[in-house]
Design an enzyme around this catalytic site. Structure first.
Site, mmCIF file in Angstrom:
data_model
loop_
_atom_site.group_PDB
_atom_site.id
_atom_site.type_symbol
_atom_site.label_atom_id
_atom_site.label_comp_id
_atom_site.label_asym_id
_atom_site.label_seq_id
_atom_site.Cartn_x
_atom_site.Cartn_y
_atom_site.Cartn_z
ATOM 1 N N LYS A 15 0.816 -1.225 0.000
ATOM 2 C CA LYS A 15 0.000 0.000 0.000
ATOM 3 C C LYS A 15 0.840 1.261 0.000
ATOM 4 C CE LYS A 15 -2.243 -0.821 3.741
ATOM 5 N NZ LYS A 15 -1.643 -2.146 3.995
ATOM 6 N N VAL A 17 3.960 1.774 -1.009
ATOM 7 C CA VAL A 17 4.615 1.960 -2.306
ATOM 8 C C VAL A 17 3.600 2.379 -3.358
ATOM 9 C CG1 VAL A 17 5.885 0.802 -4.146
ATOM 10 C CG2 VAL A 17 6.512 0.398 -1.764
ATOM 11 N N LYS A 37 -1.536 9.334 6.756
ATOM 12 C CA LYS A 37 -1.539 8.038 7.441
ATOM 13 C C LYS A 37 -2.268 8.229 8.760
ATOM 14 C CE LYS A 37 0.011 3.711 7.890
ATOM 15 N NZ LYS A 37 -0.226 2.631 6.906
ATOM 16 N N ALA A 111 -4.506 0.979 7.064
ATOM 17 C CA ALA A 111 -3.608 0.052 7.760
ATOM 18 C C ALA A 111 -4.121 -1.359 7.512
ATOM 19 C CB ALA A 111 -3.593 0.351 9.257
ATOM 20 N N GLY A 112 -3.250 -2.236 6.995
ATOM 21 C CA GLY A 112 -3.707 -3.589 6.703
ATOM 22 C C GLY A 112 -4.780 -3.576 5.627
ATOM 23 N N GLY A 169 0.806 -4.483 -6.092
ATOM 24 C CA GLY A 169 1.845 -3.799 -5.330
ATOM 25 C C GLY A 169 3.257 -4.282 -5.558
ATOM 26 N N PRO A 199 6.636 -2.995 -10.236
ATOM 27 C CA PRO A 199 7.657 -4.043 -10.163
ATOM 28 C C PRO A 199 8.141 -4.277 -8.736
ATOM 29 C CG PRO A 199 8.188 -2.424 -11.863
ATOM 30 C CD PRO A 199 7.072 -1.855 -11.056
ATOM 31 N N GLU A 200 8.381 -5.507 -8.406
ATOM 32 C CA GLU A 200 8.986 -5.857 -7.122
ATOM 33 C C GLU A 200 10.315 -5.125 -6.951
ATOM 34 O OE1 GLU A 200 9.013 -10.159 -5.304
ATOM 35 O OE2 GLU A 200 10.724 -9.917 -6.656
ATOM 36 N N GLY A 201 10.549 -4.568 -5.786
ATOM 37 C CA GLY A 201 11.801 -3.872 -5.523
ATOM 38 C C GLY A 201 11.828 -2.422 -5.941
#
Length: 228
Positions: A15, A17, A37, A111-112, A169, A199-201
Site C-alpha cells: 500500500k 509503495v 496516514k 492500515a492492513g 503492489g 515491479p517488485e523492488g
C-alpha cells in the site's frame, strides 16, 4: 481529483509503495499531492514510518501522520495496549478537509486491509463512508489474490463505496502461470480496472528512478481512476 483511500487486500501487499507511486505520477503531471496516514503502528517515536518512506521516494509530496503506536498490531489493538484511544474519524475527516484546501489530490493510506479497526468501533472503510471517497485497492500478484480481492471489493460495495481501481503492489521478477492469469482475472473479480503493476523492488530506487518506473506502470491506467 479530490481524495482517495488507499487500502489493500491484506497486510504487506504494498500500500505504501502504491500510494507513493500514485503521488509520483500525479506530481509529474503538475498535481499538488498530500498523503495521510491516520494510524502508524510498529514504530517508535523517533523511527521512520510509512510517511517517511513516501517522502524518501517522492520528496515533493506533503504528508501527515495522525497517530503512532509502538507495537506492530492492528491500530485499535495497538492503541488499547498503549493506553490510548484510537484515532477518531472526525480527526481524519478534518485533516482531509484541511489538506484539500491546498492540494489537488489527497491520498489516505489505511492500515492492513479494508476492515482493520482504527479504533473500537471504526474500520478503514469507515474513513471513506462519511466522506464518500472512492478507494484504490492494492493487491498481491500471486495465488490467492483473486479471492482476497473479490472479498475486499465486495465488502466495500456493500457499504456503498466505489473501487476506483486496482494496483498490483509487487510484480515478481519471474512471474509464474498464476501471476499472468491473475492480470486478466483481477479486474473481472473486482469489477474495477487494473490501473497498473508495480515491479517488485521499486522502493529501492532513487526518487528519479522511482518516478520513471511509476509513470511506466501507471500512466496507461491513470485516466480510468483519476480522469486527469
Amino acid at each position: 481529483m479530490s481524495a482517495f483511500v488507499v487500502t489493500g487486500t491484506g497486510t504487506g501487499v504494498g500500500k505504501t509503495v502504491a500510494a507513493a507511486a500514485v503521488a509520483a505520477v500525479a506530481i509529474s503531471r503538475g498535481v499538488r499531492v498530500a498523503v495521510v496516514k491516520p494510524a502508524q503502528t510498529g514504530v517508535g517515536p523517533d523511527e521512520p514510518g510509512d510517511m517517511a518512506e513516501v517522502v524518501r521516494l517522492v520528496p515533493d509530496v506533503s504528508t501527515r501522520e495522525l497517530a503512532r503506536y509502538p507495537e506492530p498490531l492492528a491500530p485499535a489493538t495497538a492503541a488499547r495496549r498503549a493506553g490510548r484511544a484510537g484515532v477518531g474519524m472526525d480527526e481524519i475527516a478534518a485533516t482531509v478537509a484541511e489538506l484539500r484546501q491546498e492540494h489537488d489530490l489527497v491520498l489516505v493510506e489505511g492500515a492492513g486491509g479494508l476492515l482493520v479497526r482504527l479504533n473500537d468501533t471504526a474500520t478503514v472503510a469507515d474513513i471513506a463512508v462519511p466522506l464518500g471517497l472512492p478507494l484504490l485497492v492494492t493487491a498481491r500478484a500471486g495465488l490467492g489474490t483473486l479471492n482476497e480481492t473479490a472479498l475486499t471489493t465486495e465488502a466495500l460495495r456493500s457499504r456503498g463505496l466505489t473501487c476506483a481501481g486496482l494496483v498490483v503492489g509487487a510484480w515478481p521478477r519471474e512471474p509464474g502461470l498464476a501471476e499472468w492469469c491473475n492480470l486478466s482475472e483481477l479486474p473481472e473479480v473486482a469489477g474495477a480496472p487494473l490501473l497498473g503493476v508495480l515491479p517488485e523492488g521499486i522502493a529501492g530506487h532513487s526518487p528519479r528512478e522511482f518516478a520513471t518506473v511509476s509513470r511506466a506502470a501507471l500512466d496507461a491506467g491513470w485516466d480510468l481512476a483519476f480522469g486527469a
